[in-house]
Design a protein around this motif. Structure first.
Motif, PDB file in Angstrom:
ATOM      1  N   GLN A 166       0.750  -1.171  -0.125  1.00  0.00           N
ATOM      2  CA  GLN A 166       0.006   0.138   0.085  1.00  0.00           C
ATOM      3  C   GLN A 166       0.580   1.267  -0.103  1.00  0.00           C
ATOM      4  OE1 GLN A 166      -3.012   0.197   2.995  1.00  0.00           O
ATOM      5  NE2 GLN A 166      -4.443   1.406   1.874  1.00  0.00           N
TER       6      GLN A 166
ATOM      7  N   LYS B  23      -2.980   5.447  -1.878  1.00  0.00           N
ATOM      8  CA  LYS B  23      -3.374   4.580  -2.738  1.00  0.00           C
ATOM      9  C   LYS B  23      -4.082   3.444  -1.965  1.00  0.00           C
ATOM     10  CE  LYS B  23      -0.182   5.527  -6.646  1.00  0.00           C
ATOM     11  NZ  LYS B  23       0.432   4.800  -7.465  1.00  0.00           N
TER      12      LYS B  23
ATOM     13  N   GLU C  36      -2.726  -3.325  -2.707  1.00  0.00           N
ATOM     14  CA  GLU C  36      -2.706  -3.949  -3.797  1.00  0.00           C
ATOM     15  C   GLU C  36      -2.257  -5.238  -3.731  1.00  0.00           C
ATOM     16  OE1 GLU C  36      -0.125  -3.740  -8.313  1.00  0.00           O
ATOM     17  OE2 GLU C  36       0.594  -2.497  -6.447  1.00  0.00           O
TER      18      GLU C  36
END
Length: 124
Positions: free
Chosen positions: A39, A43, A46
């Motif tokens: 991370q 954002k 992921e």
């Protein structure tokens, strides 16, 4: 007590390498898949990679395919993520996580045991 502890993060120049470790305790890699997530500030988290419990099959997100390699040692209850050809956009906190998955490690959601993360910063 189930626990995952990440280590190996740091500051590296673009094009450099790091090896992240995830030490697992409290459950066995025979039945738990391990995933790596990251991370970046501002954002969403992921999913980067995971390794299956059954046969060690690896999965990689397109953003890291060909540059990152996941591996494990069941006897040591440890999973590693080798990061090569690092780019500034790889900068993030990297987390390892576990899920009871006796076969595949994907999809990369539903992982319910998490480490505290290790910072990776790629900058010149």
């Amino acid at each position: 007590q189930s626990q995952l502890v990440e280590s190996g993060g740091g500051l590296v120049q673009p094009g450099g390498s790091l090896r992240l470790s995830c030490a697992v305790s409290g459950f066995t890699l025979d039945y738990y898949a391990i995933g790596w997530f990251r991370q970046a500030p501002g954002k969403e988290r992921e999913g980067v990679s995971c390794i299956s419990s059954a046969d060690g099959t690896a999965y990689y997100a397109d953003s890291v395919k060909g540059r990152f390699t996941i591996s494990r040692d069941k006897a040591k209850n440890t999973v590693w993520l080798q990061l090569n050809s690092l780019k500034p956009e790889d900068t993030a906190v990297y987390y390892c996580a576990a899920a009871w998955r006796p076969v595949d490690c994907v999809p990369l959601h539903g992982y319910n045991y998490w480490g505290r993360g290790t910072q990776v910063t790629v900058s010149s």
